[in-house]
Design a protein around this motif. Structure first.
Motif, mmCIF file in Angstrom:
data_model
loop_
_atom_site.group_PDB
_atom_site.id
_atom_site.type_symbol
_atom_site.label_atom_id
_atom_site.label_comp_id
_atom_site.label_asym_id
_atom_site.label_seq_id
_atom_site.Cartn_x
_atom_site.Cartn_y
_atom_site.Cartn_z
ATOM 1 N N GLY A 69 -13.540 4.012 20.675
ATOM 2 C CA GLY A 69 -14.434 3.075 21.344
ATOM 3 C C GLY A 69 -14.245 1.649 20.879
ATOM 4 O O GLY A 69 -13.383 1.341 20.058
ATOM 5 N N GLU A 70 -15.109 0.781 21.404
ATOM 6 C CA GLU A 70 -15.036 -0.637 21.051
ATOM 7 C C GLU A 70 -15.314 -0.876 19.570
ATOM 8 O O GLU A 70 -14.915 -1.905 19.018
ATOM 9 C CB GLU A 70 -16.039 -1.433 21.898
ATOM 10 N N ASP A 71 -16.010 0.087 18.930
ATOM 11 C CA ASP A 71 -16.263 -0.058 17.493
ATOM 12 C C ASP A 71 -15.063 0.342 16.644
ATOM 13 O O ASP A 71 -15.096 0.245 15.413
ATOM 14 C CB ASP A 71 -17.493 0.744 17.072
ATOM 15 N N GLY A 72 -13.983 0.797 17.297
ATOM 16 C CA GLY A 72 -12.769 1.147 16.573
ATOM 17 C C GLY A 72 -12.814 2.473 15.863
ATOM 18 O O GLY A 72 -11.960 2.753 15.019
ATOM 19 N N VAL A 73 -13.775 3.337 16.202
ATOM 20 C CA VAL A 73 -13.940 4.617 15.515
ATOM 21 C C VAL A 73 -13.544 5.763 16.445
ATOM 22 O O VAL A 73 -14.127 5.899 17.531
ATOM 23 C CB VAL A 73 -15.393 4.804 15.036
ATOM 24 N N LEU A 102 -15.866 12.912 13.473
ATOM 25 C CA LEU A 102 -14.828 11.904 13.621
ATOM 26 C C LEU A 102 -13.464 12.584 13.696
ATOM 27 O O LEU A 102 -13.284 13.694 13.217
ATOM 28 C CB LEU A 102 -14.864 10.934 12.441
ATOM 29 N N VAL A 103 -12.519 11.903 14.315
ATOM 30 C CA VAL A 103 -11.169 12.459 14.461
ATOM 31 C C VAL A 103 -10.184 11.461 13.873
ATOM 32 O O VAL A 103 -9.625 10.612 14.566
ATOM 33 C CB VAL A 103 -10.839 12.753 15.935
ATOM 34 N N GLY A 104 -9.997 11.534 12.570
ATOM 35 C CA GLY A 104 -9.134 10.580 11.907
ATOM 36 C C GLY A 104 -9.722 9.183 11.942
ATOM 37 O O GLY A 104 -10.909 8.980 12.232
ATOM 38 N N SER A 105 -8.873 8.210 11.663
ATOM 39 C CA SER A 105 -9.309 6.817 11.571
ATOM 40 C C SER A 105 -8.372 5.935 12.386
ATOM 41 O O SER A 105 -7.205 6.265 12.572
ATOM 42 C CB SER A 105 -9.299 6.380 10.102
ATOM 43 N N ALA A 106 -8.903 4.814 12.863
ATOM 44 C CA ALA A 106 -8.077 3.808 13.534
ATOM 45 C C ALA A 106 -7.951 2.556 12.683
ATOM 46 O O ALA A 106 -7.545 1.501 13.164
ATOM 47 C CB ALA A 106 -8.665 3.465 14.898
ATOM 48 N N PHE A 110 0.825 -1.205 0.000
ATOM 49 C CA PHE A 110 0.000 0.000 0.000
ATOM 50 C C PHE A 110 0.865 1.264 0.000
ATOM 51 O O PHE A 110 1.987 1.271 0.504
ATOM 52 C CB PHE A 110 -0.910 0.009 1.229
ATOM 53 N N PHE A 111 0.269 2.335 -0.555
ATOM 54 C CA PHE A 111 0.859 3.676 -0.491
ATOM 55 C C PHE A 111 -0.224 4.580 0.087
ATOM 56 O O PHE A 111 -1.250 4.809 -0.548
ATOM 57 C CB PHE A 111 1.276 4.140 -1.881
ATOM 58 N N ASP A 112 0.005 5.076 1.294
ATOM 59 C CA ASP A 112 -0.980 5.863 2.024
ATOM 60 C C ASP A 112 -0.602 7.340 1.968
ATOM 61 O O ASP A 112 0.404 7.764 2.544
ATOM 62 C CB ASP A 112 -1.041 5.384 3.477
ATOM 63 N N LEU A 113 -1.414 8.134 1.282
ATOM 64 C CA LEU A 113 -1.109 9.549 1.085
ATOM 65 C C LEU A 113 -1.535 10.442 2.252
ATOM 66 O O LEU A 113 -1.302 11.651 2.209
ATOM 67 C CB LEU A 113 -1.798 10.059 -0.187
ATOM 68 N N GLN A 114 -2.131 9.847 3.296
ATOM 69 C CA GLN A 114 -2.612 10.681 4.404
ATOM 70 C C GLN A 114 -2.632 9.862 5.686
ATOM 71 O O GLN A 114 -3.541 9.071 5.924
ATOM 72 C CB GLN A 114 -4.014 11.230 4.095
ATOM 73 N N ILE A 115 -1.621 10.055 6.524
ATOM 74 C CA ILE A 115 -1.523 9.294 7.765
ATOM 75 C C ILE A 115 -0.965 10.198 8.859
ATOM 76 O O ILE A 115 0.122 10.751 8.739
ATOM 77 C CB ILE A 115 -0.678 8.023 7.553
ATOM 78 N N ASN A 116 -1.730 10.352 9.929
ATOM 79 C CA ASN A 116 -1.387 11.270 11.025
ATOM 80 C C ASN A 116 -0.594 10.596 12.143
ATOM 81 O O ASN A 116 0.017 11.262 12.977
ATOM 82 C CB ASN A 116 -2.660 11.854 11.642
ATOM 83 N N GLY A 117 -0.649 9.273 12.182
ATOM 84 C CA GLY A 117 0.037 8.518 13.224
ATOM 85 C C GLY A 117 -0.216 7.041 13.028
ATOM 86 O O GLY A 117 -1.023 6.644 12.172
ATOM 87 N N TYR A 118 0.477 6.213 13.838
ATOM 88 C CA TYR A 118 0.316 4.769 13.663
ATOM 89 C C TYR A 118 0.884 4.041 14.864
ATOM 90 O O TYR A 118 1.924 4.431 15.414
ATOM 91 C CB TYR A 118 1.044 4.303 12.403
ATOM 92 N N ILE A 170 -4.782 7.744 12.752
ATOM 93 C CA ILE A 170 -4.157 8.384 13.905
ATOM 94 C C ILE A 170 -3.398 7.302 14.670
ATOM 95 O O ILE A 170 -3.297 6.154 14.236
ATOM 96 C CB ILE A 170 -5.188 9.102 14.796
ATOM 97 N N ALA A 171 -2.854 7.669 15.825
ATOM 98 C CA ALA A 171 -2.015 6.742 16.584
ATOM 99 C C ALA A 171 -2.735 5.455 16.968
ATOM 100 O O ALA A 171 -2.083 4.446 17.272
ATOM 101 C CB ALA A 171 -1.489 7.435 17.846
ATOM 102 N N ALA A 172 -4.054 5.450 16.950
ATOM 103 C CA ALA A 172 -4.816 4.262 17.333
ATOM 104 C C ALA A 172 -4.727 3.141 16.313
ATOM 105 O O ALA A 172 -4.987 1.971 16.636
ATOM 106 C CB ALA A 172 -6.287 4.636 17.542
ATOM 107 N N ALA A 173 -4.384 3.447 15.074
ATOM 108 C CA ALA A 173 -4.357 2.429 14.020
ATOM 109 C C ALA A 173 -3.372 1.320 14.384
ATOM 110 O O ALA A 173 -2.230 1.583 14.768
ATOM 111 C CB ALA A 173 -3.969 3.053 12.690
ATOM 112 N N GLY A 174 -3.832 0.087 14.282
ATOM 113 C CA GLY A 174 -3.014 -1.057 14.642
ATOM 114 C C GLY A 174 -3.015 -1.379 16.117
ATOM 115 O O GLY A 174 -2.393 -2.355 16.544
ATOM 116 N N ARG A 175 -3.723 -0.582 16.916
ATOM 117 C CA ARG A 175 -3.737 -0.752 18.364
ATOM 118 C C ARG A 175 -5.114 -1.137 18.914
ATOM 119 O O ARG A 175 -5.232 -2.021 19.730
ATOM 120 C CB ARG A 175 -3.252 0.525 19.043
ATOM 121 N N GLY A 176 -6.170 -0.414 18.502
ATOM 122 C CA GLY A 176 -7.490 -0.725 19.026
ATOM 123 C C GLY A 176 -8.005 0.321 19.998
ATOM 124 O O GLY A 176 -7.461 1.425 20.098
#
Length: 325
Positions: free
Chosen positions: A253-257, A266-270, A6-14, A233-239
């Protein structure tokens, strides 16, 4: 689905790391890049969001310096995406960006951010109505930087003037706008009406845009005129948990959002890029070649790489049966 880098053009954290922290360390950045590689992300544009200009410049400069000293970070981080601060100040359109720092475009301030980037700024997201003379758009385009509309309520006239000056992309369509808008004359419809001239960015997590709407958008743009980003955001890959984004604290939250405390936006994506690719297959009905195009081929092309176009792909005007595998 075959292995897709993948090539991700928009990522705030991980993976617990927020790229918008002034205290970001070399170990933090290395750990995030290791996690991205494990999750099959080959390249990213680190995204720095709206703040006051000196702090944005400091964060961009830190990314540049840390990247320069780490071979892994140099391989993974292809550049910087500057999202703001020249975006709409109107509630809803400003999204999760701090409204106090949203402002009209200024080339002097843009130059400060570009100098901090030392040649690594590849995309700038701004609101066309915040650059009414198109001076900043034109100058950025002249320097080979991709200019994208986002967090905007641009009129068709604003969009057309911006495109004539060089704007060529739209950042995460369907987001960075209020929940309640005119049912016909709204920024989503305006952008779609110009998708023959714009590359349309989409977040395929099912929360930013429902899958049925995402499918509709892709029917209009075709897979040749769209691309998928994580906006992670920093939540991606963490939960689930509590994570930083710049000066904000975001609860996932538990829904991962990730949502604002008042649930207004919404505040970015997880969601990881692999999860988004799976969503495109399971919930949108795309085939492997189409998914590769949206998550890798088109982003690379936008960054100037020569990527062969697969034959027979369209997803426009009902082509899906001929293109899905």
């Amino acid at each position: 689905m075959p292995n897709n880098k993948f090539f991700d053009l928009q990522i705030n954290g991980y993976y617990g790391v927020d790229f918008n922290q002034g205290t970001l360390s070399s170990d933090d950045l290395h750990e995030a890049c290791e996690a991205l590689q494990r999750d099959n992300v080959e390249s990213v544009l680190v995204t720095i969001i709206t703040d006051d200009i000196p702090r944005m410049a400091e964060r961009i400069s830190r990314i540049v310096q840390l990247r320069a000293s780490d071979p892994l970070a140099r391989r993974v981080i292809a550049g910087v995406h500057v999202e703001g601060p020249f975006i709409s100040e109107v509630a809803g359109y400003v999204g999760a960006h701090p409204v106090a720092h949203a402002k009209q475009a200024s080339w002097a301030e843009m130059e400060t951010l570009l100098e901090a980037g030392d040649g690594l700024v590849r995309i700038v997201t701004l609101a066309p109505e915040q650059d009414p003379t198109q001076d900043v758009i034109r100058r950025l385009t002249d320097q080979g930087i991709v200019v994208s509309a986002g967090h905007t309520d641009a009129s068709l006239e604003d969009l057309d003037a911006a495109m004539d000056a060089g704007l060529s992309m739209f950042t995460h369509l369907g987001n960075g706008c209020p929940r309640m808008m005119d049912r016909h004359d709204n920024i989503i419809q305006r952008a779609l009406s110009r998708s023959d001239r714009l590359q349309i960015g989409l977040i395929a997590d099912g929360a930013h845009v429902p899958f049925f709407a995402l499918k509709n958008y892709l029917e209009i743009t075709g897979t040749e005129r769209a691309f998928v980003v994580s906006d992670a955001i920093a939540a991606a890959g963490r939960g689930p948990g509590i994570y930083p984004l710049g000066d904000q604290t975001v609860t996932v939250g538990e829904d991962g959002v990730p949502r604002a405390e008042d649930d207004s936006h919404l505040v970015g994506s997880a969601t990881t890029m692999q999860q988004m690719a799976d969503n495109l297959r399971l919930h949108v009905g795309l085939g492997s070649a189409e998914i590769q195009r949206l998550t890798s081929g088109n982003p690379r092309r936008l960054m100037g790489e020569v990527v062969p176009l697969p034959l027979g792909l369209g997803l426009r005007n009902g082509d899906r049966q001929a293109t899905t595998s």
